[in-house]
Design a protein around this motif. Structure first.
Motif, PDB file in Angstrom:
ATOM      1  N   GLY A   1      25.264  18.456 -19.936  1.00 42.60           N
ATOM      2  CA  GLY A   1      26.552  19.014 -19.296  1.00 42.60           C
ATOM      3  C   GLY A   1      26.542  19.046 -17.812  1.00 42.60           C
TER       4      GLY A   1
ATOM      5  N   ASN B   1      29.186  24.868 -28.080  1.00 43.58           N
ATOM      6  CA  ASN B   1      30.001  24.270 -26.838  1.00 43.58           C
ATOM      7  C   ASN B   1      29.426  24.233 -25.441  1.00 43.58           C
TER       8      ASN B   1
ATOM      9  N   ARG C   1      21.679  25.667 -21.998  1.00 42.78           N
ATOM     10  CA  ARG C   1      21.637  24.115 -21.340  1.00 42.78           C
ATOM     11  C   ARG C   1      20.427  23.676 -21.253  1.00 42.78           C
TER      12      ARG C   1
ATOM     13  N   ARG D   1      27.880  22.376 -23.796  1.00 47.07           N
ATOM     14  CA  ARG D   1      27.666  21.377 -22.961  1.00 47.07           C
ATOM     15  C   ARG D   1      29.088  21.405 -22.235  1.00 47.07           C
ATOM     16  N   LYS D   2      30.117  22.045 -22.607  1.00 45.71           N
ATOM     17  CA  LYS D   2      31.606  21.799 -21.998  1.00 45.71           C
ATOM     18  C   LYS D   2      31.523  22.753 -20.890  1.00 45.71           C
ATOM     19  N   ASN D   3      32.451  22.493 -19.663  1.00 45.87           N
ATOM     20  CA  ASN D   3      32.724  23.202 -18.509  1.00 45.87           C
ATOM     21  C   ASN D   3      33.893  24.066 -19.306  1.00 45.87           C
TER      22      ASN D   3
END
Length: 313
Positions: A272, A208, A249, A210-212
């Protein structure tokens, strides 16, 4: 170590070099038919390369290698083994190699499920008292070296490989659990240990990145206070959760630009980033050059159709 034991180990290392030499491909990473086993060969030192080491065992057969994890610099050469227990963004490079004495190494992926299964069948020597870094270097024990030689030799026995490779890999895991690397592997599989909780968080981040996300939520999922979580995370991985996410990332962005010809602006969004200027700044800070210049240089160094090396050998 006695003189006789030292001589026996030297003879075994020479035997491993002979076996590896039959299969090593010049200046390439070679994924062997043995599940999870790779061979590495370089005729000259290499530039530092950011990559990710997954759970695995790495052995330098000839030459020397350096791995940098956060502020830690780890050198290892013939007669030593390196074990990683979670996915770690590192910078690695071959420091000693030549045409006459090329760097050769092997890497074996460690199946965490199999490690857990083998660990459940034996008793731990002593309880875990603290969280340890997820990377360790130790002298290569003769019994482990013997098992590795037998595993590599299976390349010559394709009919027996499916059955014997599983048995030998179980032996290797057993010897790792009961040897100098044992503490580091036990924290990965011991129920309720901080190391295992952090390993779960690392797995979540890998899927995950890519998520903030708020670090406090990740801490709650690990059943720790935010400050305790950050402390254990840094101990295991050598960096903070946000630094870990950033490196994942940027490494993914680099692979997408190199192997799939994506533009920097497109890649920044895919991994992201909301700001391309921030992406460019952080990319140059990690890789030493802006994206366009870095990828141009890499394309001159990496053969067409071949991904950047990223394994631990």
């Amino acid at each position: 170590m006695s003189v006789t034991a030292y001589q026996n180990k030297e003879a075994m290392q020479a035997r491993l070099r002979e076996v590896i030499a039959r299969f090593a491909k010049i200046n390439e990473n070679f994924l062997t038919p043995v599940p999870g086993l790779s061979i590495y060969h370089r005729c000259e030192p290499t530039a530092p390369l950011p990559c990710t080491y997954g759970p695995g065992l790495a052995i330098t057969v000839q030459g020397h290698k350096q791995v940098m994890l956060g502020d830690d610099v780890i050198d290892y050469g013939p007669g030593q083994s390196l074990v990683t227990t979670v996915d770690l963004p590192v910078v690695s490079h071959v420091t000693r190699a030549s045409i006459q004495e090329p760097y050769t190494g092997i890497g074996l992926d460690l199946d965490v499920g199999l490690v857990t299964q083998v660990a459940a069948e034996i008793e731990m020597a002593e309880p875990l008292r603290e969280t340890s870094r997820a990377i360790s270097v130790a002298e290569l024990e003769p019994a482990l070296l013997d098992a590795v030689i037998r595993l590599v030799s299976l390349i010559d026995e394709p009919r027996l490989m499916p059955q014997l490779s599983v048995l030998i890999q179980r032996e290797i895991i057993l010897r790792l659990l009961t040897g100098p690397h044992g503490l580091y592997l036990w924290q990965l599989v011991s129920a309720g240990s901080p190391g295992k909780q952090i390993a779960r968080s690392v797995t979540w981040l890998k899927l995950n990145f890519r998520k903030n996300f708020p670090v406090d939520e990740l801490a709650r999922s690990a059943h720790m206070s935010p400050s305790t979580f950050r402390q254990h995370f840094r101990t295991v991985t050598g960096m903070s959760p946000l630094q870990y996410q950033k490196k994942l990332r940027l490494q993914e962005a680099r692979q997408l630009m190199l192997n799939e010809n994506h533009e920097a602006g497109t890649v920044a969004l895919l991994v992201g980033y909301e700001s391309q200027s921030q992406f460019n700044r952080e990319y140059a800070r990690i890789f030493g050059e802006p994206p366009l210049r870095d990828i141009k240089r890499l394309r001159q160094e990496v053969q067409p159709g071949r991904k950047m090396p990223g394994a631990a050998g």
